[in-house]
Write an enzyme that holds these catalytic residues in place. Structure first.
Site, PDB file in Angstrom:
ATOM      1  N   MET A   1       0.918  -1.292   0.082  1.00 30.82           N
ATOM      2  CA  MET A   1      -0.199  -0.139   0.051  1.00 30.82           C
ATOM      3  C   MET A   1       0.992   1.272   0.051  1.00 30.82           C
ATOM      4  SD  MET A   1      -3.517   0.028   1.550  1.00 30.82           S
ATOM      5  CE  MET A   1      -4.619   1.314   1.595  1.00 30.82           C
ATOM      6  N   CYS A   2       1.132   1.834   1.004  1.00 24.97           N
ATOM      7  CA  CYS A   2       2.070   3.159   1.170  1.00 24.97           C
ATOM      8  C   CYS A   2       1.090   4.464   0.816  1.00 24.97           C
ATOM      9  CB  CYS A   2       3.131   3.044   0.339  1.00 24.97           C
ATOM     10  SG  CYS A   2       4.455   1.571   0.906  1.00 24.97           S
ATOM     11  N   GLY A   3       1.470   5.387   1.345  1.00 25.21           N
ATOM     12  CA  GLY A   3       0.636   6.723   1.069  1.00 25.21           C
ATOM     13  C   GLY A   3       1.897   7.845   0.854  1.00 25.21           C
TER      14      GLY A   3
ATOM     15  N   ARG B   1      -2.800   4.495   5.216  1.00 28.44           N
ATOM     16  CA  ARG B   1      -2.200   3.825   4.119  1.00 28.44           C
ATOM     17  C   ARG B   1      -0.791   3.178   4.336  1.00 28.44           C
ATOM     18  NH1 ARG B   1      -4.523   4.290  -0.938  1.00 28.44           N
ATOM     19  NH2 ARG B   1      -2.757   3.556  -1.895  1.00 28.44           N
TER      20      ARG B   1
ATOM     21  N   THR C   1       4.343   7.410   4.138  1.00 31.14           N
ATOM     22  CA  THR C   1       3.835   6.472   5.064  1.00 31.14           C
ATOM     23  C   THR C   1       3.825   5.418   4.486  1.00 31.14           C
ATOM     24  OG1 THR C   1       1.525   6.622   4.388  1.00 31.14           O
ATOM     25  CG2 THR C   1       2.222   8.177   6.251  1.00 31.14           C
TER      26      THR C   1
END
Lengths: 250, 299
Positions: free
Chosen positions: B1-3, B32, B148
């Site tokens: 995922m990651c933001g 995220r 993130t």
């Protein structure tokens, strides 16, 4: 004039909003300050009217049935995904996978729709006022996708039976998607969809695309030739030598 | 995922609150990437000084001793400002040399960034706590990039957290995964780039830094990246006077951009942008696959 119930998502949660929409059997709702929240107005199954004042996140109006949802703003991934009936309209643009897997109803995107619009659609009608992104109507099975603007690469890749109408340019067609003649019945469909979407366009300006139906069956002759080209040996070479019989040989 | 979030301020108007706005955006991307976070902030250069941000994870080593050893290497004075387990070294000496010397000579230290404008902080833990510990909210400047992380392919470590910097003032955050990063890393090491992790995203940062060092503009560097990088990616990239976005040709990883006369904001999701000042009048769009978007303060 019915009363309008207002939900301000600055003060209340999406869960509270959706519970109220699921409990309702009629009436009108207005949603303010959505601020990109996910799953706003998902799972409606009643003849209610919902107006969302602002931009929403993922899966807005997902699984929608019966009622109408109008979004004054933009939407992220999966707008009206798997909708079954009713109407969803957005005045701005939607990003990826708008109307994905939809079975029925009408989705109107007045702006642009991003990549994979109508992916695997199963009966839904989608009308897009602007452009659609790449791989729109990928593996689409039924329904209509009407695009007033342009379509990006690989439109209708691996399409089954949906009808695609594009007024602007098509960057490229995907595998097994071909242009088809526009007959009277198609003009009638277009006229109806344009009227219901409230978007202004002449049905005569659209070109029609759909499935060439070459991917419906597995042809062992094709795979044998493909493998032989790649220098395959063993069973693939045997097949390429003309020994192919059985299922695919008909 | 990651933001991912990126905020590029085109005018003076919001530069006094760059950190506050970036922290607000980062907060929205917590879900995220709850495992770790990092941010890079670009501020005006101070004289001819280079800043080198370093990390001694969870420790506060004798920064003065490191400074004393570094000064004769650079032949220039060095100042050091500790920030918890990070420290910012400031010198008029050669920043790239300082980076290389510290990588080779100081044990258990990671050099996070170097350059005239950039400072970079990262840590495991809740992104809000990371922002608070390194005081993101009070920072000023022209642009910021933050990330993130939800670790899926490797352990939750500070070193695996973004952003990544290998070249001066060049920083990159990544949502996705590269499939040819090991070969690329070896190729880049032959050109003189040095890496501190096994992370694929650090290779992407190194690739961009290498092309810029070769004289490419950011647009030229990213045009080549489309050919040489294999995998999934949405990148946000900061350079000393600019900001850029690139998505791979399939564009599976999300991105949304909003632009006003005063700012350009980019994020994985709109909710990170939804509360920026003037957003109601912003032009909002989804970056197209394989298309290079860049902004420059010089323009």
């Amino acid at each position: 004039m019915t009363d309008v119930t207002t939900f301000d998502l600055a003060d209340r949660t999406v869960r509270e909003l959706n519970q109220a929409l699921h409990d309702a059997t009629s009436g009108a709702f207005r949603v303010t300050s959505p601020r990109g929240a996910h799953a706003v107005a998902a799972g409606i199954d009643a003849a209610i009217d919902v107006e969302i004042d602002g931009s929403v996140g993922y899966y807005c109006a997902g699984m929608h049935q019966q009622g109408t949802v109008r979004i004054d703003g933009n939407a992220s991934t999966g707008l009206a995904e798997n909708m079954m009936s009713g109407t969803v309209r957005i005045t701005g643009s939607a990003t990826m996978s708008a109307g994905a897997t939809g079975h029925g109803g009408l989705l109107v995107v007045e702006g642009n729709a991003g990549a994979r619009c109508g992916i695997s659609m199963k009966g839904l009608d989608i009308v897009v006022g602007g452009d659609v992104g790449h791989m729109s109507a990928f593996m689409a099975q039924a329904g209509n996708l009407v695009v007033l603007g342009d379509a990006a690469d690989d439109l209708g890749d691996s399409i089954y039976e949906a009808e695609l109408y594009v007024r602007g340019s098509v960057a490229s067609l995907g595998t097994d998607c071909v242009e088809k003649p526009v007959e009277a019945e198609h003009l009638a469909t277009l006229t109806d969809l344009l009227e219901r979407s409230g978007l202004d366009a002449d049905p005569a300006d659209f070109r029609r695309y759909g499935s060439a139906r070459r991917l419906y069956n597995f042809h062992v002759d094709d795979i044998a030739a493909e493998l032989a080209e790649g220098g395959a040996t063993g069973i693939a070479a045997e097949l390429a030598e003309g020994g192919a019989t059985g299922n695919g040989a008909a | 995922m990651c933001g991912i979030v990126g905020l590029f301020l085109k005018t003076e108007r919001h530069r006094h609150e760059l950190g506050r706005l970036t922290a607000m955006m980062l907060h929205e991307m917590r879900e995220r990437g709850p495992d770790s976070a990092g941010f890079a902030v670009y501020d005006r250069p101070v004289g001819d000084a280079t800043r080198i941000t370093v990390l001694a994870e969870g420790r506060q080593p004798d920064w003065g001793a490191i400074r004393a050893e570094l000064e004769p290497v650079l032949g220039a004075e060095v100042a050091v400002t500790p920030v918890h387990d990070h420290a910012v070294f400031t010198t008029s000496g050669d920043g790239a040399l300082a980076r290389q010397w510290m990588i080779e000579n100081v044990a258990d230290l990671a050099v996070l960034s170097h350059g005239s404008q950039i400072e970079l902080y990262k840590s495991v833990g809740d992104p809000d706590l990371v922002a608070e510990r390194y005081d993101l909210a009070s920072r000023t400047g022209t642009h910021a990039i933050a990330h993130t992380r939800m670790a899926t392919e490797s352990a939750i470590t500070t070193n695996g957290s973004h952003p990544f910097v290998t070249g001066a003032n060049t920083c990159l955050v990544h949502n996705g995964s590269l499939s040819n990063h090991n070969r690329l890393r070896r190729q880049l090491e032959r050109t003189g780039e040095s890496f501190q992790t096994e992370n694929d995203s650090e290779v992407a940062a190194g690739y961009v830094a290498w092309r810029l060092a070769e004289g490419d503009t950011i647009d030229e560097a990213l045009r080549r990246a489309l050919v040489d990088l294999d995998g999934f990616y949405t990148f946000a990239i900061g350079i000393e006077d600019g900001f850029a976005i690139l998505r791979d040709p399939i564009a599976c990883k999300p991105a949304v951009v909003a632009e006003t006369d005063d700012w350009v904001a980019m994020s994985s999701e709109f909710r990170a942008i939804a509360q920026l000042p003037g957003v109601d009048d912003a032009e909002v769009w989804e970056p197209k696959p394989a298309q290079i978007y860049s902004w420059s303060l010089a323009a």
